[in-house]
Enzyme design. Structure first.
Site, mmCIF file in Angstrom:
data_model
loop_
_atom_site.group_PDB
_atom_site.id
_atom_site.type_symbol
_atom_site.label_atom_id
_atom_site.label_comp_id
_atom_site.label_asym_id
_atom_site.label_seq_id
_atom_site.Cartn_x
_atom_site.Cartn_y
_atom_site.Cartn_z
ATOM 1 N N ASP A 262 0.865 -1.170 0.000
ATOM 2 C CA ASP A 262 0.000 0.000 0.000
ATOM 3 C C ASP A 262 0.911 1.231 0.000
ATOM 4 O O ASP A 262 2.137 1.140 0.156
ATOM 5 C CB ASP A 262 -0.962 -0.009 1.195
HETATM 6 C C1 BGC Z 1 -5.032 3.287 0.195
HETATM 7 C C2 BGC Z 1 -5.264 2.218 -0.834
HETATM 8 C C3 BGC Z 1 -5.133 2.756 -2.227
HETATM 9 C C4 BGC Z 1 -3.783 3.428 -2.379
HETATM 10 C C5 BGC Z 1 -3.535 3.984 -3.761
HETATM 11 C C6 BGC Z 1 -3.775 4.090 -0.085
HETATM 12 O O1 BGC Z 1 -3.694 5.207 0.730
HETATM 13 O O2 BGC Z 1 -4.955 2.704 1.471
HETATM 14 O O3 BGC Z 1 -6.531 1.649 -0.645
HETATM 15 O O4 BGC Z 1 -5.297 1.726 -3.150
HETATM 16 O O5 BGC Z 1 -3.699 4.485 -1.438
HETATM 17 O O6 BGC Z 1 -4.369 5.039 -4.034
#
Ligand code: BGC
Length: 720
Positions: A262
């Site tokens: 993530d």
């Molecule tokens: C979130 C994810 C997301 C990623 C990319 C993160 O802050 O937890 O769910 O896919 O950002 O946007």
């Protein structure tokens, strides 16, 4: 599949590591000379960027085209970049948030809406979406409940699988297919006190029974990628959690796809206090099978060193790079790095008349009629309507994570109602704001005056859309500001008052429930929200949504969920509100939620009769058929989700009071009777015991229909 061994042998170590990193588009569109700002913060040089294999957070198809083109002009081996984004509930045409989609209990609808999102997203240059999000949840304080589909594991699993199927559409090479990435593995939704990114401590039996199955269902449905979660799970952050990432994911489940961290999750291992420095963090993530690092620079800065120090081998690096190259090949990017996308076509593909119609249908199917004392549906002959409340004429009802959705393209409730009843006089009065600190009641007088003059009042209340989603947890899940006071004042002035509520989470609204004759919950309905409200209120669509997550009476009941244990001192629901003796009830509001999981009214009346089991005993390897007759006892056609629950009456582990084991959504014509059948086998009665095995134990089970605390019919079933 191409043989990439030769290509690997020609790549430098820096080029290989570049394939294992992902950064925001802004780094690639700045001028070549510019190494200040975000790039410098990440410790990157422009040389590093040249090798980067994937991109997120780009603006549109045109930008994707430009970044890819520029990249390929210099890329030494012509390895294309892959473009990923979050398409959570639509790309440009926004449909209801996933928590609302769950309320439809309609997997065909979920697939239809996800296909629409895939087509638009693919036209916008998206090749992979960070969807589905299948984090199981029980605590409405958590802002990200909006991205899940609630408190039931079966619903969560079916929804996740339906999304994977619809986005990928059989072959991710197709120009209108989008590869999927299931997230956030695992149990991110178990954050203590509903606070985002918080600690998760969950027993193995709860993990196995509730939290893990939906990720597995997505893997079984063919998801190509997986994203570990930010949280610690029983002490270890997911991305560094060997038990989770290796033992469960790889060895037990055999997941063979690409793992992406993530956002900055590798870097955050330092804050978690499990890595001394970024090198240590990169080591932990790589060791546990993370192929792509998103938006931190542990791999770019330290992976080479870790190989030179023989912490990892060249072969391990090659395996990881190979996985990424094979994935790009599966997407067809080596033949067509633009994945069939033509920037000029994006606009025409999005927000078409058909897509708007589908979003309108979706928004109506996902809404839940929480209460109706008979006032709904409204007559289209009504002369004077007062539309009151902060969301009466508000475009910000599309919800958080709305990708390329634009608020200004959404239909407000006022717009929807004006179109529905063009001849009526409609007064629109805001009354008050809907932020925490909106305490101004000076608009109440005008609202009350309008209510007095009107034949019917439609109150539009709720959270601002930014109050749910990532980083948006709340300690108080009531209607923010003075909206409840506004509602009470208006309802006093006109008893023909209907509330239409909007939120990204279940709300605690006991006062609204006590004072207002009808409440229609729209969640965050998306682009066509206002039209869907009109369709439902005036009876063009018969409401059929059922709650995917319980609405508590008070925030202090959170976490609250239907599949709870009985405890040693349960109290009968009849004595729900009074404290009698020592029992597990709260003394001030009882244990039952205001509206349970599965609750949702219709304008039709459905009567359940004749719950029949083909046999009242059976054994492993056999199946029994359960049938229920459902009668539409009204003069309106309607839709009903028929749910099948079971309770294991005696087992070596205490078992929940109810567990949903199957459901079917049916359409029933006015006056019609339908027989709904389900098959039950022994595997549906299993649980995870304290010796870490899935087992079923012989003995008595109850099979019921109805929902959660409102079971209508029950029969005994013996497992031999
Ligand atoms: C979130 C994810 C997301 C990623 C990319 C993160 O802050 O937890 O769910 O896919 O950002 O946007």
């Amino acid at each position: 599949m191409k043989d990439f061994r030769k290509l690997l042998s020609q790549m430098t170590i820096e080029e290989k590591i570049g394939q294992l990193t992902q950064y925001n588009a802004n780094l690639f569109i700045q001028s070549d000379a510019d190494i200040t700002g975000p790039m410098a913060d990440l410790g990157l040089t422009k040389n590093d960027l040249k090798n980067v294999g994937s991109v997120l957070n780009f603006k549109n198809a045109k930008e994707v085209y430009e970044i890819q083109k520029k990249h390929l002009e210099k890329a030494p081996h012509q390895i294309p970049m892959v473009f990923m984004m979050d398409v959570i509930h639509g790309y440009r045409t926004i449909f209801p948030i996933p928590l609302a989609l769950g309320c439809s209990f309609d997997m065909d609808l979920v697939e239809e809406l996800s296909r629409m999102a895939a087509k638009e997203a693919a036209a916008g240059g998206i090749q992979v979406t960070f969807t589905p999000m299948v984090d199981y949840v029980r605590d409405a304080r958590w802002g990200r409940v909006m991205e899940t589909c609630g408190e039931d594991v079966l619903l969560n699993s079916r929804m996740g699988a339906a999304q994977v199927k619809a986005f990928q559409n059989g072959d991710i090479k197709q120009p209108d297919s989008v590869a999927t990435c299931v997230k956030h593995f695992a149990a991110y939704g178990g954050a203590e006190a509903g606070r985002d990114y918080n600690t998760v401590e969950i027993s193995e039996h709860a993990l196995r029974e509730y939290y893990l199955p939906a990720y597995k269902a997505c893997i079984d449905a063919g998801v190509d990628m997986l994203m570990p979660s930010f949280n610690t799970l029983n002490g270890v952050p997911s991305i560094a959690n060997e038990w989770l990432m290796q033992d469960v994911l790889r060895k037990e489940w055999g997941f063979d796809g690409v793992v992406i961290s993530d956002y900055n999750a590798v870097g955050e291992l330092l804050q978690h206090g499990v890595a001394e420095n970024l090198k240590d963090a990169a080591k932990l993530a790589f060791k546990n099978g993370c192929h792509i690092e998103m938006c931190s620079s542990g791999y770019i800065q330290h992976l080479k060193e870790l190989i030179e120090e023989s912490i990892f081998t060249q072969a391990q690096l090659d395996e990881a790079v190979l996985k990424v190259l094979q994935f790009k090949d599966k997407l067809g990017l080596f033949e067509d790095p633009y994945h069939g996308m033509i920037p000029e076509n994006e606009e025409a593909t999005c927000l078409t008349v058909e897509h708007r119609a589908l979003a309108r249908k979706g928004a109506a199917e996902c809404a839940v009629l929480l209460k109706n004392d008979g006032i709904l549906p409204l007559s289209k002959e009504v002369k004077k309507v007062a539309l009151i409340g902060p969301l009466a004429d508000e475009h910000e009802i599309i919800g958080f994570w709305a990708c390329r959705g634009r608020n200004e393209e959404s239909i407000t409730v006022a717009e929807g109602i004006c179109k529905m009843i063009p001849d009526a006089e409609i007064m629109v009065v805001k009354g008050c704001g809907n932020r925490f600190d909106d305490c101004d009641t000076s608009g109440f007088a005008e609202a009350v005056e309008a209510a007095k003059q009107a034949d019917v009042v439609i109150l539009c209340l709720g959270e601002p859309q930014k109050y749910a989603g990532e980083g948006n947890s709340r300690t108080d899940i009531c209607l923010p500001g003075v909206q409840t006071e506004l509602a009470l004042a208006v309802a006093k002035a006109n008893e023909n008052t209907v509330a239409v509520t909007f939120s990204g989470r279940p709300l605690a609204i006991p006062k609204l429930d006590a004072a207002i004759p009808a409440i229609l919950h729209m969640w965050m309905p998306g682009t066509e929200g206002g039209n869907a409200v009109a369709d439902l209120l005036f009876g063009d669509v018969n409401p059929s949504g059922k709650l995917s997550m319980s609405f508590p009476k008070a925030v202090g009941q959170c976490p609250i969920y239907y599949n709870h244990m009985n405890t040693g001192r349960p109290k009968s629901p009849a004595k729900e509100s009074r404290h009698v003796g020592y029992c597990s009830n709260y003394i001030d509001c009882g244990n039952l939620p205001l509206y349970s999981f599965g609750h949702g009214l219709s304008y039709s009346e459905f009567v359940y009769e004749d719950l029949c089991l083909s046999s009242d005993e059976f054994q492993a390897g056999e199946k029994i058929t359960v049938s229920i007759s459902v009668r539409n006892n009204s003069d309106r056609d309607g839709k009903e989700t028929v749910m099948l629950y079971m309770r294991d009456m005696v087992a070596s582990n205490a078992r929940p009071v109810q567990q949903l084991i199957d459901f079917k959504k049916i359409e029933i014509k006015a006056g019609e009777i339908q027989i709904v059948t389900f098959e039950v086998d022994e595997t549906m009665l299993r649980f995870w015991n304290n010796r870490n095995e899935w087992v079923s134990e012989s003995g008595l089970f109850q099979i019921s229909t109805g929902y959660a605390d409102h079971l209508i019919l029950t029969k005994n079933l013996y497992l031999k």
